[in-house]
Design an enzyme around this catalytic site. Structure first.
Site, PDB file in Angstrom:
ATOM      1  N   HIS A 147       0.834  -1.203   0.000  1.00  0.00           N
ATOM      2  CA  HIS A 147       0.000   0.000   0.000  1.00  0.00           C
ATOM      3  C   HIS A 147       0.872   1.257   0.000  1.00  0.00           C
ATOM      4  CE1 HIS A 147      -3.179  -2.817   0.990  1.00  0.00           C
ATOM      5  NE2 HIS A 147      -4.082  -1.862   0.889  1.00  0.00           N
ATOM      6  N   HIS A 198       1.079  -4.105   9.242  1.00  0.00           N
ATOM      7  CA  HIS A 198       2.506  -3.948   8.980  1.00  0.00           C
ATOM      8  C   HIS A 198       3.212  -3.383  10.202  1.00  0.00           C
ATOM      9  CE1 HIS A 198       2.701  -4.911   4.703  1.00  0.00           C
ATOM     10  NE2 HIS A 198       1.594  -4.219   4.524  1.00  0.00           N
TER      11      HIS A 198
END
Length: 408
Positions: A147, A198
């Site tokens: 992303h 993450h």
């Protein structure tokens, strides 16, 4: 006499093929993983307190905000947004962002599966996967954050495109848009940590890799675009490159969806390139009508969407059905053992494995050359490639032809 196939194309394809052979012979993936993975895994573990500190501010509003933000920069969103960009008259921007997205997807997923570094562990981390897409993303490895990588590259290229096309834009406006883009990237990175998807090292990896890819792409994008629209032997070259890229991909420590995503976007790039190369002067040149102009009003553009979206979905369905029928027959004729992970029912299960082993024993030269080290080839990979290639081709060729017939 000029060669039918440019020398640089043969050299490039041979270079990719050589890399596949050499990296396989010397087990490059495993060597890199054994040296990098422990360091990254340690950084993921040591970064857990930072994630927990950010997640202390857990609230329903932030859950919805960051989940929505992640959807806006996800691969499915770009897959739906890029056709609209083509149909709005911004062909150059659309094809450049498509190819850049494919490059980002390949680069990021290769690194993910080479390093095979874990995502933050739950518990103690709270992982929020609000959509099916996020659940699939959670099955991938962590480094780098796709992303973050995609957001930097695509927003950076979009800014470059706008500033290049409108050189008279006021400096204060440029500063404001650049600041907004930086804030947007920062929110994406923060959101990935907040959602537990993450760790900090993943975000930093995505940031650094994204800046490197963006800098590289800004140096080569004009050459790539000129080759796609004006080059020689474009379609055969891109078909060969797409085929090789299916093999020029590392084997992860454990299976993940990353290779499937890579295959899909490789198919999208193939369909876009072949379609644009054939129809550039009809539908994609720089003088085509653009949305919000007298030649392409909002009503006409809405009509394009209503016609175009169902058409490309139908083509995607038909491409998949056709590939499911053709590829197993072709593989059988060539003596290539195949199996299916789920697309072709007749090739799943123990009976399919038995048939694959029988074919392997009687296989010919092609099988020995390409599949000597594996029992069978997953035909779903080829089906997925052709499915998305057909979808992308319809975006730039079939659907614009319908628009022309319907005066849209």
């Amino acid at each position: 006499m000029e060669s039918v196939i440019p020398t640089w194309q043969l050299s490039f394809l041979f270079g990719v093929f050589t890399w596949i052979v050499v990296s396989s012979m010397f087990n490059v993936t495993q060597k890199i993983r054994s040296s990098v993975q422990p360091w990254v895994s340690h950084r993921v573990i040591s970064g857990i307190p930072i994630i927990l500190q950010i997640q202390k501010y857990q609230h329903g509003f932030w859950d919805a905000f960051f989940s929505g933000l992640s959807c806006v920069v996800s691969v499915p969103f770009y897959t739906g947004f890029l056709p609209l960009l083509f149909w709005s008259g911004h062909g150059k921007l659309a094809r450049q962002m498509t190819l850049l997205m494919a490059f980002c997807d390949y680069s990021g997923n290769c690194i993910k599966d080479v390093v095979s570094a874990p995502r933050p562990k739950s518990p103690p981390i709270r992982i929020l996967t609000a959509t099916k897409d996020e659940k699939e993303n959670a099955l991938e490895y962590g480094l780098p954050s796709s992303h973050t990588l995609n957001t930097i590259c695509l927003s950076g290229y979009l800014l470059h495109y706008v500033f290049s096309c409108h050189e008279s834009i006021d400096a204060s406006y440029q500063v404001a848009t650049f600041t907004f883009a930086c804030l947007f990237v920062g929110l994406i990175g923060l959101g990935r940590i907040y959602l537990g998807m993450h760790s900090l090292i993943d975000i930093l990896g995505g940031l650094i890799l994204g800046l490197m890819i963006l800098a590289f792409w800004l140096q080569v994008h004009e050459y790539v675009d000129n080759f796609v629209i004006l080059g020689k032997n474009v379609t055969p070259f891109w078909i060969a490159l797409s085929f090789l890229l299916l093999f020029a991909y590392p084997t992860p420590e454990h299976p993940t969806p990353s290779f499937e995503f890579h295959t899909a976007f490789t198919g999208v790039a193939l369909g876009i390139v072949t379609g644009v190369q054939q129809t550039y002067y009809q539908f994609h040149h720089e003088n085509v009508p653009r949305v919000f102009t007298p030649d392409l009003g909002i009503t006409t553009f809405a009509g394009r969407i209503l016609i175009g979206i169902p058409t490309i979905l139908l083509v995607k369905f038909c491409s998949k059905a056709l590939a499911k029928w053709i590829l197993p027959i072709t593989a059988s004729a060539l003596g290539i053992p195949v199996r299916s992970s789920g697309y072709v029912t007749a090739l799943t299960g123990s009976s399919a494995v038995k048939r694959s082993n029988e074919v392997k024993q009687s296989g010919g030269y092609l099988q020995k050359m390409f599949f000597g080290r594996q029992e069978s080839f997953d035909v779903d990979t080829g089906i997925r490639l052709l499915q998305y290639a057909g979808l992308a081709w319809s975006v730039v060729d079939l659907v614009p032809s319908l628009f022309s017939q319907l005066n849209l």
